[in-house]
Structure formats: structure tokens, C-alpha cells
Design an enzyme around this catalytic site. Structure first.
Site, PDB file in Angstrom:
ATOM      1  N   ASP A   1      57.623  42.709 -24.253  1.00 28.31           N
ATOM      2  CA  ASP A   1      58.292  41.419 -24.463  1.00 28.31           C
ATOM      3  C   ASP A   1      59.708  41.494 -25.033  1.00 28.31           C
ATOM      4  OD1 ASP A   1      55.776  40.547 -23.747  1.00 28.31           O
ATOM      5  OD2 ASP A   1      55.229  39.794 -25.726  1.00 28.31           O
TER       6      ASP A   1
ATOM      7  N   GLU B   1      60.665  31.881 -20.386  1.00 27.21           N
ATOM      8  CA  GLU B   1      61.335  32.645 -21.441  1.00 27.21           C
ATOM      9  C   GLU B   1      62.180  33.765 -20.848  1.00 27.21           C
ATOM     10  OE1 GLU B   1      58.954  32.663 -25.518  1.00 27.21           O
ATOM     11  OE2 GLU B   1      57.633  33.160 -23.841  1.00 27.21           O
TER      12      GLU B   1
ATOM     13  N   GLU C   1      53.834  36.903 -18.359  1.00 29.52           N
ATOM     14  CA  GLU C   1      53.251  35.577 -18.515  1.00 29.52           C
ATOM     15  C   GLU C   1      54.326  34.499 -18.389  1.00 29.52           C
ATOM     16  OE1 GLU C   1      49.818  34.102 -21.453  1.00 29.52           O
ATOM     17  OE2 GLU C   1      51.700  34.546 -22.507  1.00 29.52           O
TER      18      GLU C   1
END
Length: 654
Positions: free
Chosen positions: A405, A484, A480
Site C-alpha cells: 500500500d 486511492e 482493493e
């Protein structure tokens, strides 16, 4: 981007990330290493977990390369591809020698087995190529070979198997092959290529015609704004045959030879043939900067926003943020930065000044090392920015030190830093090196950068990012939250805008546009979707977690029945770039109607309701405005001010 800058963060002593394995060849066993590449399973643990490299799943085990043209299992909740070793190739002399990764680039990875076998795996290639150096090829399959047809020269062998598949083996010189797949210990020096024959008339002829030209590497050039140009390095003779994904074809510029009838199935949609060793992919330009595209004009709309902003700026901690998590601290920083930009847009300088003070107090400690709760450090083992907490605890910061991430976390930091550099150029010049290091960490494009790998998160072949980091997954890489990811590249463009860096602006917005295209193609499940099977399409509007080998409608943190979360995680954070993510109003209506019933479920929070109402504002701004004012809480990266700005820049509320 200014690549000559030294990375400024202190060195980390990470005990979390594994040491790079011996599966990296000696000539490339040095940082910075790629940490989210689609072939990462080949260098993790024993390197034996299969990867999907379009159109095949590929496993390297005990010196043997097994190739699978996968079928799919379909359920309303998920789609998956299972690995089956349809056809395997090895070199007898190397025995069970494990592979090493000898070379990688944007579009390929090369496995070597000892000194006699090299396998360049190029994504989107309908053939798997084996380069033998005086070795003995060994073939095997778990299926029964019903029929073997060989040409007189024994350079082409057609295998009809009992699973319904037909494979062709091509050899650059004589290579005997029997029905039991034995070669009579025939030593071979040259090129062997294998390909599964797709359905469709003439597919064998197409494979025959282009079998002599093979790719050994490929790069994606991002030097021109809103364009990505693929170029493959080839050997052999003739023209190169490759396969294109549906979203490639949406932006592929006029090409000399396309073969739509020559097509393989894939979990990402039909793979159609394209001939040529260069492709040009061009997106629509984006002109989005700091503010909304259309502005806030009615006085009553500005007043509505300012009233909310005055209350929320009072809620900012008077000293600094104390949240230790890089993700949640980053979201809070970006939330405050949104307040500042919105205040600028509606001409309220008093709020801007207070946001400026808050950001200085809250962001600077991450850069000067005085933040007591956590710290940003540089991991010299792999070559990337990690957190102090993450370097000690694999679960801290959502696995940041395992390279999970990075674009999500540092995208928020870049957004806040870009806004602060805009508001305070002196601060920006002081901490420019730190901001650039964060942007370089997740989207460096310079292959010569000694501190950060090229395109850590963004995958130029599938044209979207991966978030999985240094973990071996049977289903490959995963991501996911595409929203973002889109915002992370937009944030990097804003860093470029704050410092007058046209290269960073252009690369950031180009990746923003490409990520957005893939999001709308692969994560958004419209009713007329022809990529996924009807049983999946009829039951879903969004993919939750998209894996290389799977589509899952569950989230990492919630089941699929939590539709407000499934929607929200593909919307947050709301910013000017959100305007480009949902252009199809009919689909937006379907999404909202799909999610609304979930809002009556016990335990649903206003934080998630806010994102459903934000999409509603695209077609019912007045109703959305009323519902937003009824909310009593917001996501930690969102605010009432931000939602009201969003509604009022969609349409005037009455």
C-alpha cells in the site's frame, strides 16, 4: 522529477521484510528491488508459486516450467483461475535446478535454469519461449495426448489433449517428439516455443505465421504526457505477434495489423492479436489542478461551505496530529489540506491561514524526525521508504515495511505536502527533497534511480497498480481501492505543480488517467459488462479486491453484504480528481440504488453513508445535500466541508 536528489530519510533496521532470496541472479541482486511486480512470486520463498502473465499461468518448480491456459470458476461472489500444468518443459541436464530471475523490465521477466536454459516470459505473448544452449528438452503433461502430428522436418508438433486443448510446439531446428512427449534424448541448441491454440478459425495459421519472431524484453515509455508507448526487444525474424487487453484497445492508436478473430480468453477480458513491436496508447488529457473544474459561484453555496469549514477548522488539533499510523495520519493530513484548498476556492483566507499552521505543525515532524509516534525511514535492504513501526512489526501500518500500500499511504502525504508547499513556498523548498522521495518511492520512472525502483506500484502492462507487497499469494498481486490509487498519482502531479515541475505533473496525470481507465474497466461492473460472466455481472456492481487470478467481491475488512463499504472504498477520498472517475451517470444511479438498502443495516456508520450520498449528488444534488447535512460523523479522510464542496460543485442546491 529531480532524480539527482538524495533520499533524505534515516536508514531503517527492518526486521520485518525478508532478505532478498538467491532467486535473484547475482548481476541484479542489489537494491532497489521491485516489490509489487506481477512476477514477484518467482523470487519469494522457493519461487514455486504460479503467476499469471497473460494469457498463461506459469509455475517454476524443480527446474520445470509448467504452463497453464486457465479456465475460470465463476460464482456470484467471485471469479477465479486455478493452475493446472497443461504442458511442462525442462532441461534434462539441469535436473531439478531452481531458476533465478536474470533480467526484468516493464513488460517481461527472464528465468534462467543453470547454464543451458533461459526462459524470457513476456506479458501478452501467445507463446512461451525456451532458449536452449546444447541441452536436452524434456516435455510432460498431466493430460493424455490423444494425437500428435509432426511436420516432416520435425520442427512443428501439434498436440491434441484429452482436456480439449490443442498445443503446438515449434523448434528452430529438428527436434523429434513422440506421442509420450519423449525426445529420444535429442540434444538441442536453439529456440523452442509452445502455444495453446485458441478457439477460432485460422488460429493455427496465425500462430504458424508469427512463430519465428520472439520477444525477450519490453519497456513502457511515459516520456510524453498522456501517452504510453510499448516497445519490445525481439530476436528471430518476421513480425511480432502480441495480445491486447480490452482497455489497451480503448486507447490504442491506429495500428497496421490487428487480428480481432485471433483471441484468447482472460480474466481481464478477451485478448486480441496485434502485430508489431511498438504500440502507442494515448489517453484523453486531464487538466485538473488544485480546485474543482467548474467552481462554486452562488453566494449561498459559498456560505454553506464556509459555515461548515469554520466549525471543522476549529476541530483541528491546536498543536499537531498524534496519530501514529502512516495511513490514518496521512488521511487526516490530506483532510486538513482539503479544508485549506476549499477555503481558497471560496475565498476565506482566515481558514487557509489556520490550515497552513496546522499542516506545518503536523507534517514537518514526519520530515525532521521529531514526531514521537512513528517515523519515516529508508530501508536499504529493498530500497524504499518504510515506517519505524512497520520495520518492527509486520502488522503495523498495514504492512508498509512489507511494501504493502505504499501509493495509498504516501499519496496522502504527497497531497498534504503539495498543498502546504503551495501555501508556503519557503516550507516547500525546505522539505522538497522529502516530498520528492515519497513520490519517487511509489512512482519513480527513472530506471537509473539508485534509491527507488521504477514504478513500484503501477503495472504498465495491465495499466493499474498493485498493493500486495512482499507476500507470496497463490492468486498473484492484488489491489482493493482504485480511487486511492487514482488520488495518489494525482497527488504526485500536485507536488509537481507546487514546484513547477512539468515532468512530474505529466507523469502523475498520465498515470492518473491510466489507473482511472482500468478502474472503470475492471472494478466497475456495469450491467452490459462483457468481461465477466453473466452470473457475476448480474449479482454485482463493483469488484472488491481485484487479484491477478481472482475477482473477489469481499473486501479485506468487510464482507460483500456491506455494500456501502464496497462502494465507499472505490470512491474515497473525494477530491477534484473524483470528477473523472464516475462519468456514466446511469451507472452511478445503479451504484447508489444498489448500495442504498445496505444503509438500513444495523451498525452502518455515517462515515460510509457519506460516500453513497456523494455519488447521489451527481444526479440528485438537492436530496444529497439534505442527507449530507443530516450526517453526524465522517470518514477520517473526509469532512462535511468536503462533501458540501462536492455537492455545490456538481450543481446548485435549491
Amino acid at each position: 522529477m529531480v532524480y539527482s536528489m538524495e533520499q533524505p530519510f534515516p536508514l531503517a533496521a527492518s526486521t520485518v521484510a525478508p532478505d532478498p532470496t538467491d532467486l535473484w541472479a547475482a548481476q541484479i541482486r542489489k537494491p532497489p528491488y521491485p516489490t509489487n511486480s506481477a512476477w514477484l512470486n518467482f523470487v519469494l520463498n522457493k519461487g514455486s508459486c504460479a503467476e499469471y502473465l497473460h494469457p498463461y499461468m506459469i509455475q517454476s518448480l524443480d527446474g520445470r516450467v509448467s504452463v497453464c491456459y486457465p479456465s475460470r470458476g465463476v460464482d456470484p461472489a467471485f471469479i477465479f483461475q486455478a493452475f493446472v500444468p497443461n504442458l511442462s518443459v525442462s532441461c534434462k541436464e539441469e535436473g531439478s535446478t531452481s531458476h533465478v530471475v536474470a533480467h526484468y523490465d516493464d513488460l517481461s521477466v527472464t528465468l534462467e535454469f543453470g547454464s543451458k536454459l533461459s526462459v524470457p516470459l513476456v506479458r501478452g505473448c501467445p507463446y512461451i519461449t525456451f532458449l536452449f544452449k546444447d541441452g536436452t528438452p524434456v516435455f510432460s503433461t498431466i493430460h493424455a495426448v490423444l494425437e500428435l502430428r509432426s511436420n516432416a522436418e520435425e520442427t512443428r508438433h501439434k498436440l491434441v489433449m484429452n482436456n480439449g486443448q490443442t498445443w503446438i510446439v515449434y523448434a528452430s531446428s529438428t527436434l523429434p517428439l513422440n506421442k509420450d512427449l519423449s525426445t529420444g534424448d535429442h540434444s538441442f541448441k536453439g529456440v523452442v516455443r509452445i502455444a495453446c491454440v485458441p478457439s477460432g478459425d485460422g488460429s493455427e495459421d496465425v500462430l504458424d505465421r508469427y512463430s519465428m519472431c520472439y520477444p525477450v524484453g519490453g519497456m513502457a515509455d511515459l516520456s510524453v504526457a498522456f501517452q504510453m508507448r510499448y516497445s519490445w526487444r525481439t530476436l528471430g525474424w518476421g513480425e511480432l505477434l502480441m495480445l491486447s487487453l480490452p482497455h489497451h484497445r480503448q486507447i490504442l492508436q491506429r495500428h497496421k495489423i490487428t487480428l480481432p478473430a485471433f483471441a484468447y480468453a482472460s480474466i481481464d477480458g478477451p485478448l486480441e492479436g496485434i502485430v508489431g513491436d511498438h504500440w502507442t496508447l494515448r489517453t484523453e488529457p486531464l487538466s485538473i489542478g488544485w480546485y474543482s473544474q467548474h467552481g462554486v459561484s452562488p453566494p449561498e453555496a459559498k456560505d454553506d461551505i464556509i459555515r461548515a469549514a469554520l466549525k471543522e477548522v476549529d476541530q483541528l488539533c491546536p498543536t499537531q496530529l498524534t496519530i501514529p499510523s502512516t495511513y490514518f495520519n496521512g488521511k487526516a493530513l490530506a483532510r486538513a489540506a482539503r479544508l485549506g484548498l476549499i477555503a481558497e476556492e471560496v475565498s476565506c483566507p482566515a481558514i487557509v491561514d489556520r490550515v497552513h499552521e496546522f499542516l506545518v505543525r503536523s507534517l514537518t515532524p514526519w520530515f525532521d524526525g521529531t514526531f514521537a509516534g512513528n517515523a519515516l525511514l529508508y530501508d536499504g535492504k529493498w530500497g524504499g521508504v518504510v515506517s519505524r513501526d512497520g520495520a518492527r512489526d509486520p502488522g503495523a501500518d498495514f504492512g508498509l515495511a512489507m511494501y504493502n500500500d505504499h501509493h495509498f499511504h504516501f499519496g496522502y502525504f504527497c497531497y498534504a505536502g503539495a498543498v502546504l508547499a503551495k501555501l508556503d513556498p519557503s516550507w516547500g523548498q525546505t522539505w522538497r527533497c522529502h516530498l520528492y522521495a515519497l513520490a519517487r518511492d511509489y512512482m519513480n520512472t527513472d530506471p537509473a534511480d539508485h534509491d527507488f525502483t521504477r514504478l513500484r506500484c503501477f503495472d504498465p502492462w495491465v495499466m493499474h497498480s498493485w498493493a500486495g507487497g512482499l507476500t507470496e499469494f497463490a492468486d498473484g498481486r492484488n489491489q482493493e481501492s482504485t480511487s486511492e490509487a487514482v488520488n495518489a498519482y494525482y497527488a504526485a502531479a500536485l507536488v509537481g505543480l507546487a514546484f513547477g515541475d512539468p515532468h512530474l505533473i505529466n507523469v502523475g496525470l498520465t498515470l492518473t488517467a491510466l489507473e482511472n481507465l482500468s478502474s472503470r474497466t475492471l472494478w466497475h461492473v456495469k450491467s452490459d459488462n462483457n468481461i465477466y460472466e453473466p452470473a457475476f455481472v448480474s449479482a454485482n456492481k463493483l469488484v472488491g479486491v481485484l487479484w491477478a487470478n481472482k475477482r473477489d467481491t469481499n473486501l479485506w475488512f468487510a464482507p460483500r453484504d456491506n455494500r456501502e463499504m464496497c462502494l465507499g472504498i472505490q470512491v474515497l477520498p473525494i477530491s477534484p480528481i473524483t470528477e473523472i472517475m464516475f462519468p456514466d451517470i446511469e451507472f452511478v444511479k445503479e451504484l447508489v440504488e444498489w448500495a442504498l438498502p445496505a444503509l438500513s443495516r444495523d451498525g452502518v456508520t455515517d462515515a460510509w453513508r457519506g460516500f453513497v450520498y456523494a455519488l447521489m449528488a451527481l444526479y440528485q444534488p438537492t436530496k444529497a445535500h439534505r442527507l449530507i447535512h443530516e450526517l453526524v460523523a465522517h470518514d477520517d479522510g473526509n469532512s462535511l466541508t468536503n462533501l458540501l464542496w462536492w455537492v455545490h460543485t456538481r450543481s446548485v442546491c435549491s
